[in-house]
Design an enzyme around this catalytic site. Structure first.
Site, PDB file in Angstrom:
ATOM      1  NE  ARG A 234      -4.032  -1.189  -0.182  1.00 49.27           N
ATOM      2  CZ  ARG A 234      -4.186  -2.284  -0.973  1.00 49.27           C
ATOM      3  NH1 ARG A 234      -3.211  -3.009  -2.130  1.00 49.27           N
ATOM      4  NH2 ARG A 234      -5.538  -3.594  -0.860  1.00 49.27           N
ATOM      5  CG  ASP A 258       1.850  -2.555  -7.991  1.00 47.31           C
ATOM      6  OD1 ASP A 258       1.833  -2.550  -8.975  1.00 47.31           O
ATOM      7  OD2 ASP A 258       1.123  -3.716  -7.996  1.00 47.31           O
ATOM      8  CG  HIS A 295      -2.982  -1.190  -6.670  1.00 44.54           C
ATOM      9  ND1 HIS A 295      -3.048  -0.312  -6.308  1.00 44.54           N
ATOM     10  CD2 HIS A 295      -2.722  -2.344  -6.602  1.00 44.54           C
ATOM     11  CE1 HIS A 295      -3.555  -0.749  -4.974  1.00 44.54           C
ATOM     12  NE2 HIS A 295      -3.153  -2.442  -5.179  1.00 44.54           N
TER      13      HIS A 295
HETATM   14  P1  NAI Z   1      -2.006 -11.322   4.961  1.00 45.40           P
HETATM   15  O1  NAI Z   1      -2.908 -10.819   5.958  1.00 45.40           O
HETATM   16  O2  NAI Z   1      -1.648 -12.739   4.624  1.00 45.40           O
HETATM   17  O3  NAI Z   1      -0.458 -11.130   6.049  1.00 45.40           O
HETATM   18  C1  NAI Z   1      -0.223  -9.649   6.194  1.00 45.40           C
HETATM   19  C2  NAI Z   1       1.192  -9.931   7.010  1.00 45.40           C
HETATM   20  O4  NAI Z   1       1.516  -8.809   8.093  1.00 45.40           O
HETATM   21  C3  NAI Z   1       0.620 -10.703   8.401  1.00 45.40           C
HETATM   22  O5  NAI Z   1       1.382 -12.070   8.362  1.00 45.40           O
HETATM   23  C4  NAI Z   1       0.601  -9.600   9.692  1.00 45.40           C
HETATM   24  O6  NAI Z   1       0.812 -10.725  10.691  1.00 45.40           O
HETATM   25  C5  NAI Z   1       1.420  -8.850   9.389  1.00 45.40           C
HETATM   26  N1  NAI Z   1       1.536  -7.422   9.379  1.00 45.40           N
HETATM   27  C6  NAI Z   1       0.125  -6.680  10.033  1.00 45.40           C
HETATM   28  N2  NAI Z   1       0.687  -5.894  11.316  1.00 45.40           N
HETATM   29  C7  NAI Z   1       2.121  -5.574  11.128  1.00 45.40           C
HETATM   30  C8  NAI Z   1       2.796  -4.698  11.410  1.00 45.40           C
HETATM   31  N3  NAI Z   1       2.773  -3.728  12.066  1.00 45.40           N
HETATM   32  N4  NAI Z   1       4.201  -4.597  10.855  1.00 45.40           N
HETATM   33  C9  NAI Z   1       4.759  -5.721  10.071  1.00 45.40           C
HETATM   34  N5  NAI Z   1       3.415  -6.773   9.795  1.00 45.40           N
HETATM   35  C10 NAI Z   1       2.626  -6.561  10.283  1.00 45.40           C
HETATM   36  O7  NAI Z   1      -1.943 -10.298   3.858  1.00 45.40           O
HETATM   37  P2  NAI Z   1      -1.034 -10.965   2.476  1.00 45.40           P
HETATM   38  O8  NAI Z   1      -2.314 -11.738   1.569  1.00 45.40           O
HETATM   39  O9  NAI Z   1       0.221 -11.026   2.500  1.00 45.40           O
HETATM   40  O10 NAI Z   1      -1.516  -9.020   2.126  1.00 45.40           O
HETATM   41  C11 NAI Z   1      -0.019  -7.581   2.061  1.00 45.40           C
HETATM   42  C12 NAI Z   1      -0.451  -6.766   1.217  1.00 45.40           C
HETATM   43  O11 NAI Z   1      -0.705  -6.961  -0.079  1.00 45.40           O
HETATM   44  C13 NAI Z   1      -2.047  -6.326   1.773  1.00 45.40           C
HETATM   45  O12 NAI Z   1      -2.229  -6.102   3.208  1.00 45.40           O
HETATM   46  C14 NAI Z   1      -2.241  -5.340   0.340  1.00 45.40           C
HETATM   47  O13 NAI Z   1      -2.107  -4.533   0.706  1.00 45.40           O
HETATM   48  C15 NAI Z   1      -1.401  -5.477  -0.961  1.00 45.40           C
HETATM   49  N6  NAI Z   1      -1.448  -5.884  -1.512  1.00 45.40           N
HETATM   50  C16 NAI Z   1      -1.207  -5.547  -2.267  1.00 45.40           C
HETATM   51  C17 NAI Z   1      -1.703  -5.894  -4.194  1.00 45.40           C
HETATM   52  C18 NAI Z   1      -1.648  -5.519  -5.510  1.00 45.40           C
HETATM   53  O14 NAI Z   1      -2.073  -5.367  -6.356  1.00 45.40           O
HETATM   54  N7  NAI Z   1      -0.353  -4.833  -5.442  1.00 45.40           N
HETATM   55  C19 NAI Z   1      -3.016  -7.063  -4.191  1.00 45.40           C
HETATM   56  C20 NAI Z   1      -2.775  -7.997  -2.814  1.00 45.40           C
HETATM   57  C21 NAI Z   1      -2.738  -7.178  -1.109  1.00 45.40           C
END
Ligand code: NAI
Length: 344
Positions: A234, A258, A295
């Site tokens: 993000r 991205d 994105h």
């Molecule tokens: P997920 O929920 O599986 O993993 C996120 C991880 O971040 C979790 O292990 C969580 O414990 C950790 N986390 C939470 N707060 C934290 C903090 N303060 N410090 C460090 N780690 C922390 O989510 P996923 O599916 O891996 O996605 C991650 C991010 O990728 C999403 O939040 C989204 O913003 C982004 N995303 C981007 C896309 C794109 O097209 N560029 C598409 C899909 C997701």
């Protein structure tokens, strides 16, 4: 069931039409984003379906509930564009928690390789029959240290990819996954150690109050000279002005983005005929060692199918049973997937 679908792009329609027809769901595809000015388009619909740059603030939520819209179906995982605290008790918020962690992790590696092997420069040169190699020297990923912030679904896949390249991984997560740390090629460390020890830093955590500007001027100061920063998560995880200053001072060796903090008015649209008002983005894009994609990391055939299938299943399940495992619940003060099926 009638669903108002906002911020429609041509690549959204085929998969949503396919799964919608299978379940007797009628989508009305609006190209406009959902915001205070467009919310009335949801009149007469059972639910609205939105993506990452639609605005779901208090005003929009109030108007949706006045219009009798009961469900907000996010066709994405992130929900930082929804005022979850305000939505709680007013409208049910469903999401797609995972559609393809591989899509995002693979795009992250594509950006990294393009950047450090200067592919973006070489492509343009050879199209102009300029076959000179001057200025295209890269570096090996093998043996380098990558710092990964957020070791959830996408972070884990990116760790696997990096290990395949023979890289060492320093990881940080608010909730570390115990089985990941092997004490050798993958180690959980403090954020400070990660910043000081990484040649490359990649962000895979959500945007929250904790992670807002997790990369800022003070952090860039701590990093190794020449650090490569990757953000496919993000935009607001990175203070873009601090990043630009880091690039200008040569402290940051390269950046691949991205996502961008102020992307919502720009990304996903053709702005090629317009004067770009955002000086920071324009300056970043002008840098030879910055690559920006709009994105795009999620955009694979597999992810689009999964997004449509899960969104339709979320809606069908919710309207049949009043419950959905992918409902976001704000009961305990932070939003998370509903565990007990009783979100209000
Ligand atoms: P997920 O929920 O599986 O993993 C996120 C991880 O971040 C979790 O292990 C969580 O414990 C950790 N986390 C939470 N707060 C934290 C903090 N303060 N410090 C460090 N780690 C922390 O989510 P996923 O599916 O891996 O996605 C991650 C991010 O990728 C999403 O939040 C989204 O913003 C982004 N995303 C981007 C896309 C794109 O097209 N560029 C598409 C899909 C997701």
């Amino acid at each position: 069931m009638k669903i108002a679908f906002f911020d429609t792009k041509p690549y959204d329609k085929p998969s949503f039409q396919k799964y919608g027809e299978e379940h007797n769901i009628k989508f009305k595809f609006y190209e406009t984003k959902l915001n205070e000015d467009t919310v009335d388009l949801a009149q007469g619909y059972d639910a609205v379906c939105v993506f990452v740059n639609d605005t779901v603030n208090a005003q929009v939520i109030d108007r949706l509930t006045e219009l009798g819209v009961k469900v907000l179906a996010l066709r994405c995982a992130g929900f930082n564009n929804v005022d979850m605290k305000y939505a709680f008790g007013k409208i049910h918020v469903l999401r797609v928690p995972a559609y393809s962690p591989y899509a995002v992790a693979e795009h992250t590696m594509a950006l990294l390789l393009a950047s450090i092997r200067r592919i973006h420069k070489a492509y343009i040169r050879s199209r102009d029959f300029n076959f000179s190699l001057a200025g295209l020297t890269g570096f090996d990923l093998h043996g380098k240290t990558v710092g990964i912030i957020g070791t959830g679904k996408i972070g884990k896949v990116f760790i696997d990819i990096c290990r395949g390249f023979g890289m060492k991984v320093l990881a940080f997560d608010k909730f570390p996954g115990k089985s990941l740390d092997n004490g050798d090629t993958v180690q959980y460390v403090s954020l400070d150690e990660l910043f000081k020890g990484s040649d490359i830093i990649s962000l895979h955590c959500p945007l929250t109050e904790d992670t807002y500007h997790i990369i800022d001027e003070a952090v860039i100061d701590k990093c190794k000279r020449g650090v490569v920063i990757l953000n496919t998560s993000r935009g607001a995880l990175v203070d873009a002005e601090a990043l630009l200053n880091g690039i200008k001072s040569r402290k940051v060796g390269a950046a691949c983005l991205d996502v961008y903090e102020e992307e919502s008015d720009l990304f996903f649209e053709d702005n090629s005929g317009h004067i770009l008002e955002d000086d920071i983005l324009a300056r970043l894009i002008s840098m030879p060692n910055v690559i920006v994609t709009s994105h795009q990391a999620f955009l694979t055939e597999e992810a689009l199918q999964n997004i449509a299938e899960t969104t339709v299943n979320n809606l069908v399940g919710f309207f049949k049973t009043g419950q959905c495992p992918n409902e976001l619940c704000y009961k305990k003060g932070t939003a998370e997937d509903c565990r007990d099926g009783k979100c209000f």
